[in-house]
Structures are given as C-alpha cells and as structure tokens.
Design a protein around this motif. Sequence first.
Motif: not given
Length: 270
Positions: A198-221
């Motif tokens: 939800t945080g990323l969606r709101n942040l990306l929208a400020r730059f006219n970007l969406t989940s289609e424009d995102l690469i993400a890295f994580g390791d846990s729950g």
Amino acid sequence: MKIPFKAVAVDMDGTFLNDQRSYDHQLFDQVLTKLEKHDIRFIVASGRPFARLKNDFPEFIDRMDFVTANGSRLIVEGKEVAVEGLSKQQAINLINFVHNKYGSMATMAYGRKKAYIGTEAPAKDKEFLQYFAKESTEISDWQNLPDDVFIELTFHYDSKIAKDIEQDFNEQYGNLVTTFASNPIAIDAVKYGINKATGLRNLLARFNLTSEDLIAFGDSGNDIQMLDFAKYSYAMENGMEIAKEHARYLAPSNNDNGVLQVLNRYLDKN
C-alpha cells in the motif's frame, strides 16, 4: 534491451543489508548512479523507522525515497509526504492485550520522531529493539505515552503468533491492526490494511508509476504483499520459504550483495 522497470524497492534486514547489518557503500553508489542515468527511482521499503534509515544512508539520503515502518510513513527527498498510524489509546490497548495474553515482553512503540521502549525489558532485548529505533526513550508506564501517531509497534517474541494477535485483537476491538512476522523473534503491528504494498502504491502514484514499473526484493513475512505487488519480484536466497513462495525469481544471498548483483545484471545489459 530496454530496462523493464522504472523503480526499485528493497527491504533492509536480510535483503539489502548483510548479516553484519551493513552494505558495500562504494558498490551501491555505482549502482545508484547507473539507476539515476536511466531515471529509475530507488526506494527503501522497510519495517525500520526513518530515524534509523537516515543513519543507514547518510551520504545517499537525498537520492532515495522511503516507505518506512512497513508502509506507514512515506518519505520523498527527506520530507514526509504521508503517514498512517494508531492513536495513543489504540497503541496502549494493543500493548495491554498482547502482554495480558502472552506475558510481558520487550515492546517498542514508534512515534513519528521517537520510539518508546518499556523499562522492564531485559537489557539484551532492549539492545535488539533500540538498534532499529535509533532514537528511543524508556517508559515505565505505557499510559504515559505522548499524544502522537504511532506508526508501528514491535513485540520481541516468537513471530509464529503474529497472525493470532491480529485476529484476536481485531475480533475484540474491530479491524485496527495488521501484523507481520518481520523476523523469527519480532512481530510488527501497524494500522489495519497498511503494508509495504500500500505504501509503494501510494508513493509510485506520485511519480505516475504503477506495480508494472516495479522490481522488488525481500526476504521475510513483512515483504509478502510487496512481492505480490511488484511485477518483477525477487526473494533472497537466504530468505524465509514464505517469501520465496511469493516471489517470481530468486536473488543471491544478502551476504553476497544479492540485490546489487541482480540490478547490475539488468543495468549492464543496457
């Protein structure tokens, strides 16, 4: 070959940071410079508060964006642009609920600028939590919390009970909190419905970007929603199985600069 993403989101502990809680500053500077040449934004999406993250990236802070406290507080160019959290009374109710049901445990409540930790916590547990807070004050009575927005609470306890806390507390008080197993011995709680996605969606929208424009890295729950959200999702080789189940790809270990390795593969092809 065109780089397929316009924004990068990385978790910190167990992902971007190695097991010594550090990273290769010189290599990161090189990768960040390459990203900037392609107008690709670099976003840290972490359970850590901004007070800690400022200390983690002192020389890079103005070149990055932040989704902090598991999505509760968004920072762009060093300035807060959005915040979601629990009220003082909601935070107190949650702390009392957990302590009454599971016993007293090291607990930290994160305000927007300062964190508060119970004085009764064992010294070793305090040290563990205070590292993540960077700036904290001990408190002997949770009723004395200041009037503030509490963006996150962390309980130093077996994270297997995270969803039990969420379900049981919300049944009694209404849908107020969402919890994450952010570490085998840490449970994070934030405002209901808030997470890194939800945080990323709101942040990306400020730059006219969406989940289609995102690469993400994580390791846990606490990375699950982010990994589900991003079109290009990587779990770390050292990550929890639950994270790997929600990622499309596998990155090398956090101790091998896994995030920067993957980014360089994309960048060096261009």
